[in-house]
Write a protein that holds these residues in place. Structure first.
Motif, short mmCIF file in Angstrom:
data_model
loop_
_atom_site.label_atom_id
_atom_site.label_comp_id
_atom_site.label_asym_id
_atom_site.label_seq_id
_atom_site.Cartn_x
_atom_site.Cartn_y
_atom_site.Cartn_z
N ASP A 1 63.76 51.49 35.02
CA ASP A 1 62.39 51.98 34.96
C ASP A 1 62.19 52.89 33.76
OD1 ASP A 1 61.62 50.73 37.33
OD2 ASP A 1 61.92 52.52 38.56
N VAL A 2 60.97 52.85 33.22
CA VAL A 2 60.56 53.80 32.20
C VAL A 2 59.29 54.47 32.71
CG1 VAL A 2 59.78 54.15 29.83
CG2 VAL A 2 61.52 52.41 30.33
N VAL A 3 59.30 55.80 32.68
CA VAL A 3 58.13 56.59 33.03
C VAL A 3 57.80 57.43 31.81
CG1 VAL A 3 57.16 58.33 34.55
CG2 VAL A 3 58.82 56.67 35.46
N THR A 4 56.62 57.23 31.25
CA THR A 4 56.20 58.02 30.10
C THR A 4 55.33 59.17 30.59
OG1 THR A 4 54.27 56.63 29.63
CG2 THR A 4 56.35 56.07 28.52
N LEU A 5 55.56 60.34 29.99
CA LEU A 5 54.86 61.56 30.37
C LEU A 5 54.11 62.09 29.15
CD1 LEU A 5 57.87 63.13 32.28
CD2 LEU A 5 55.90 61.99 33.29
N ALA A 6 52.80 62.04 29.21
CA ALA A 6 51.96 62.48 28.09
C ALA A 6 51.17 63.71 28.52
CB ALA A 6 51.03 61.36 27.66
N GLY A 7 50.69 64.43 27.53
CA GLY A 7 49.88 65.62 27.78
C GLY A 7 50.25 66.69 26.77
N GLY A 8 49.39 67.63 26.61
CA GLY A 8 49.61 68.70 25.64
C GLY A 8 50.73 69.63 26.06
N LEU A 9 51.03 70.57 25.17
CA LEU A 9 52.04 71.59 25.48
C LEU A 9 51.61 72.35 26.73
CD1 LEU A 9 52.75 72.97 21.90
CD2 LEU A 9 54.32 71.67 23.34
N GLY A 10 52.53 72.52 27.67
CA GLY A 10 52.24 73.25 28.89
C GLY A 10 51.47 72.49 29.94
N ALA A 11 51.31 71.19 29.76
CA ALA A 11 50.53 70.39 30.72
C ALA A 11 51.29 70.08 32.00
CB ALA A 11 50.07 69.09 30.07
N GLY A 12 52.62 70.19 31.98
CA GLY A 12 53.39 69.94 33.19
C GLY A 12 54.35 68.77 33.12
N LYS A 13 54.57 68.23 31.93
CA LYS A 13 55.47 67.07 31.78
C LYS A 13 56.89 67.41 32.25
CE LYS A 13 54.61 66.82 27.38
NZ LYS A 13 53.64 67.92 27.26
N ARG B 1 68.52 51.85 29.01
CA ARG B 1 67.67 51.69 30.19
C ARG B 1 68.15 50.58 31.12
NH1 ARG B 1 61.85 48.94 29.05
NH2 ARG B 1 61.83 48.94 31.30
N HIS B 2 69.08 49.76 30.70
CA HIS B 2 69.63 48.75 31.60
C HIS B 2 70.39 49.42 32.74
CE1 HIS B 2 68.41 45.45 29.09
NE2 HIS B 2 68.98 46.03 28.05
N ASP B 3 70.94 50.61 32.48
CA ASP B 3 71.77 51.30 33.46
C ASP B 3 71.15 52.60 33.97
OD1 ASP B 3 73.90 49.40 33.18
OD2 ASP B 3 74.41 50.38 31.29
#
Length: 153
Positions: free
Chosen positions: A29-41, A101-103
C-alpha cells in the motif's frame, strides 16, 4: 475513484484515524499525506505506527527522508517517507521506494514533490487546518482502496 472528507477535531482524533488506517494497511500500500506545515501529516503517520505496535513516538523523517519500521517493532513493515527536502522529482527514484513497496507499506509525506500522479494507486489524504484549529481531511481512494477506505469506526 471515490472521495470525501471529514473533520478531525484535534490531535487525538487525528491519531485515532491513523489507528483506523493501520487496521486496513498492508504491504504494498501507498498512502500519500499532503497539507501544509503543521497540518497533521506526521501526527496521522504516528497514529498509524502506534496502532501497528510501535512502542515509542515515531520521529519525523524530515531529515532521514526514509524511516523504516519492521516486525517485530510493528506488525506490518512500513517506510515513513518525507519528501520535503527533495529538490527534484527525479530524486524519488533514487530512494528505491518502488522496489521497497513490494515488502512494505509506504506512508509518504509531501508526496507531491515526486511529481503529479507518481503513485496513481495511492490512498491520497490531504489535511488542512481550519480556523478553529481542527483539521479537514479530504481523500481520494482508488479502486484498490474502495473496500477499505474509509475504515469502520
Amino acid at each position: 475513484m471515490t472521495g470525501g472528507d471529514l473533520i478531525l477535531a484535534d490531535v487525538a482524533a487525528t491519531a485515532a484515524l491513523g489507528a483506523r488506517l493501520a487496521a486496513v494497511l498492508r504491504a504494498g500500500d501507498v498512502v500519500t499525506l499532503a497539507g501544509g506545515l503543521g497540518a497533521g501529516k506526521t501526527s496521522l503517520a504516528r497514529g498509524v505506527l502506534s496502532a501497528l505496535g510501535l512502542a515509542e513516538e515515531a520521529p519525523s523523517p524530515t531529515f532521514a527522508i526514509v524511516q523504516p519500521y519492521d516486525p517485530p517493532e510493528v506488525r506490518v513493515p512500513v517506510l515513513h517517507v518525507d519528501l520535503y527536502r527533495l529538490d527534484d522529482a527525479d530524486e524519488v527514484a533514487e530512494l528505491g521506494l518502488d522496489e521497497a513497496r513490494h515488502d512494505a507499506a509506504l506512508l509518504v509525506e509531501w508526496a507531491e514533490r515526486a511529481g503529479p500522479g507518481y503513485w496513481r494507486d495511492a490512498l491520497a489524504l490531504d489535511l488542512a487546518v481550519l480556523p478553529d484549529g481542527a483539521r479537514r481531511l479530504t481523500w481520494q481512494a482508488p479502486a484498490a482502496w474502495e473496500a477499505r477506505w474509509p475504515p469502520p469506526q
